[in-house]
Motif scaffolding. Sequence first.
Motif, PDB file in Angstrom:
ATOM      1  N   LEU A   1      -5.116  -5.901 -10.379  1.00 59.28           N
ATOM      2  CA  LEU A   1      -5.744  -4.704 -10.142  1.00 59.28           C
ATOM      3  C   LEU A   1      -7.005  -4.842  -9.182  1.00 59.28           C
ATOM      4  O   LEU A   1      -7.502  -3.725  -8.709  1.00 59.28           O
ATOM      5  CB  LEU A   1      -6.465  -4.005 -11.276  1.00 59.28           C
TER       6      LEU A   1
ATOM      7  N   ALA B   1      -6.879  -5.509  -6.082  1.00 60.65           N
ATOM      8  CA  ALA B   1      -6.849  -5.038  -4.778  1.00 60.65           C
ATOM      9  C   ALA B   1      -7.252  -3.602  -4.483  1.00 60.65           C
ATOM     10  O   ALA B   1      -7.830  -3.186  -3.195  1.00 60.65           O
ATOM     11  CB  ALA B   1      -4.896  -4.804  -4.568  1.00 60.65           C
ATOM     12  N   ASP B   2      -7.746  -2.987  -5.662  1.00 58.40           N
ATOM     13  CA  ASP B   2      -8.217  -1.672  -5.543  1.00 58.40           C
ATOM     14  C   ASP B   2      -9.874  -1.883  -5.420  1.00 58.40           C
ATOM     15  O   ASP B   2     -10.490  -1.005  -5.688  1.00 58.40           O
ATOM     16  CB  ASP B   2      -7.684  -0.800  -6.700  1.00 58.40           C
ATOM     17  N   GLY B   3     -10.346  -3.024  -5.621  1.00 55.25           N
ATOM     18  CA  GLY B   3     -11.617  -3.146  -5.504  1.00 55.25           C
ATOM     19  C   GLY B   3     -12.212  -4.090  -6.830  1.00 55.25           C
ATOM     20  O   GLY B   3     -11.435  -4.102  -7.866  1.00 55.25           O
TER      21      GLY B   3
END
Lengths: 224, 77, 453, 99, 116
Positions: free
Chosen positions: C49, C51-53
């Motif tokens: 997850l 990659a979304d920050g």
Amino acid sequence: MKGRLAAAFATGVSIPMIAAMAALPRHGSPDQPIHTHVARHYIEQAPESANLVTQVLLDYRGMDTFGEVVVIFAALVAVLVLRARGERPLPAPSPSPIVGFIVRLVTPFFALFAFHVILTGHEAPGGGLQGAAILGGLVLMNGIVFGPERARAFLPTRALPWLQGAGPLAFLAAGILGGITTGFALGYPAHLPVLHEAMLVGVELGIGIGGAVIFSRLYLAMEA
Amino acid sequence: MNELFDLVLLGLLVLTALAVARSRDLAGAAILFAAYSLTLCLLWQHRGAPDVALTEAAVGAGVTTFLFLVVIARTSE
Amino acid sequence: MTPHWLPVLIAIPIAGGVLAPVFSRRTASVWGLGVLAATLGVALGLTGLLADGVISYPMGGWPVPFGIELRFDVLSAFATAVALISALAIWFSSGSQGRVTSPEGIAVLLLCAGGMVGFLLAADYFTLFVFLEILSISAYGMVAMSDERGAGIAAFRYLLMGAAASIVILLSVGLLYTLTGSLNMGDVRLRLPDGGLPLYLALGGFTAGFLLKAAAFPLHVWLPDAHATAPSAVSAILSGLVVKMGVIGLLRTPGLDQLHELLLWIGAASLLGGALFALVQDDLKRLLAYSTVSNIGLIVLGLALHRTGATIHILNHAVVKAALFLAAGAFIHRAGSRALEGIGRSMPVTTAAFAVGAMAVIGIPPTAGFTGKWLVTLGALHAGRPVFAVILLLSSLILALCYARFLVALAFRPARADIREAPVRMLVPILLLVALSLVLGLVGGRLAEFVGF
Amino acid sequence: MSVVAVALGLLGAFFFMAGTVGLLRLPDFYSRAHAAAKCDTVGAGSILLALAIALGPGLAGLKLLGLVILILIAGPTASHALARAADRRGIEPWTREEG
Amino acid sequence: MSPLLENLDYVATTILFCIGLWTLIADSNLIKKVMGLNIMETAVFAFIVTSGMIEGGDAPITGPGAELPFMSPIPHALVLTGIVVAVSTTAVALALLLRVHREHGTLDIDELRGRW
């Protein structure tokens, strides 16, 4: 020679340290950052009658306190792993009748006081850990006067693996309960006063009993 | 008066700490360490930190000293 | 819903550790493996997850500067390595009669893993300190799990130095709190004063404490004994994971840029010093321990020259060094002593795995160690300090010499007929780690993109 | 009221002083322990009593009385345990040399 | 000189810290080293408690009779945790020392030479 060297090193460390410490904002003055930022918020939000230290410990910074009970638990298992196999315990001392009588006399009162300290921790000085140290000290005292066997008799053998983890386990239970009722792990539901109180008392009791068992076992692991 | 009390306690702290550092006798050092802890405890009580003082008295001066004494007794046979 | 996995990730290994003493000797290892597998699953999911920050979680629902914040960022993704390597170490030693697989031993291992996970996720300086203590206290106990004579002293030295480092770190936390009135990492960074003696004392304290925990060169004296006498499975955890916490702590320190010069020279000193000391060791595990000092030097150098390279090397070195220590453990297990000449021919698979691991530590291209070394070298050239690139290459050559000397002794002496290949439970973890190190080497570029400081 | 409190406090202070001088000046372990025990029981006891009287009736005063009882139990017991341990170790009491 | 006097408490805790450090480095007895460690630890605790002090403040316990200003409660909570950490470290250290004594029969660093 080595002592001189060490003294020189300690002095060498101390001079810059003292210089830096003296340059800190003057302690005691109410306008330094330590009083104006987070702490002020805690004091302004304080409830009518509460020990703010316990509130910080259990509520705002509950994660730290969880870590703290895990630290003593880790110390206990580390000591238990280290324990030599099959070592003979020291012979039990023959206690003086006077000391024995006094210890027997005060034991129940001390235990009562310890539970008082544990249960009133969120309103007065005290709390789970202080009570744990008093309870543990009680077991230690009995062990020193009557021998380790007597101290061991205080601990229930079958439930021991569960009791020594009482602190972390109580925190885990409170964390999950808080997660369900408030939506955040280790949150305390302000809108359910009874549950809130029960969770506080449960955590304090868990820390108190678990801590007492851990202190006693640490002593027993070293004595025998 | 308040400051004087603090000063006396701080001086006592440094003295007991030095005594622990200099003592050749282990059991004596352990007892001096307990005295050091209790002095610290007085200081904290006086500073408005009763919780910390209580903990230091029970854990620092109590349990720690107990453990020191047990180990000293077992290793000086 | 997602952020709730952050406290869960910390709670799983710690709850597992607290409950481990309830199990019997036979079932404790299985319990440990199960707990760590669950941890690994959660950690992998969270890494996916990323990659979304960055994922943030306020404990107890208190908004950021008032409560404790947990954060899952690129460094926290190291939690996957923590779970994986701890699990493989338990698998490696399962079935043995040592202290490692006793219920208490498993408990210590799990608590150490839990402490590391908490350390990686904490976004609050005091929480960082508390979890540092959990993992340190477990680590002292883990060293002493060895029945070898001298393990007690090694563990005690480790404890004295580690505890002194913790105290200095606590002092620095106190100083930061006095200066800013906050403990949250982001908040402290915002409110930090521009300079002044107290700030430098706090920075110096953090640096000294974390460098001591990481065993950088002049402060490494506790490491060789502790890592060499500990049981091999424990050495893998200590060398692969625990010392890395010191470096990660440095990465969490505010104002690290002000220490640029210091980090450069300490890094270079450890890089070279560790390699030189490794050269004169006769014992395999001591050699590996000193090569850890050298690699920590590379990481510290990387902190100043190329953060991405340093971060990648933290992961790669963890995998590789764990594989090497486990292989060493397999050798010692079969040989029954520390005398290993000629054992290579009797244990070809383990020896081959060890050789690949050695190549990775030296930094030969297709393996894992290469990416980090290459990036840091580039960083040195880019920063206009070629002397550090030279030191880096020199230390790699010295390390190559050490490992070559040892492999020759292992393989080109008369074979010992009485010795068989390592058992499957040891072989599988070693091969898994070696395979992983090859994969990490191949995806080095992607990894650099992912870390991307 | 306050006269009694002051008198008791002074008495306690005097006993503390005497006990401390004894601790420093007396010749052997047993007599020094004897002096120290006086500090504990009479000295601390009467000071606490003085404080209780000065505070007047109330919870704090009761707590102080509880402390007095505790000190009266613990002090002599500790001195007894000390002296007994010393005796077990074979520490001889000091006696005036003959002649 | 004046900041030295103003922050005398901080200076005193630093001195305690250095006494502990000196014991840790210089003393040849391992138990004394652990005591030195404890002195260092308590010195840091004293520093943290002092930093939360406020002139004329009360203990941070609300209720009848309590008056503002309060001492900052956070340093107290931190130190409570710190004390537990200290006792845990000490317990592990002492258990290790028992093992060292069992194996080598001494706790003196000069007699343990070569192995130290």
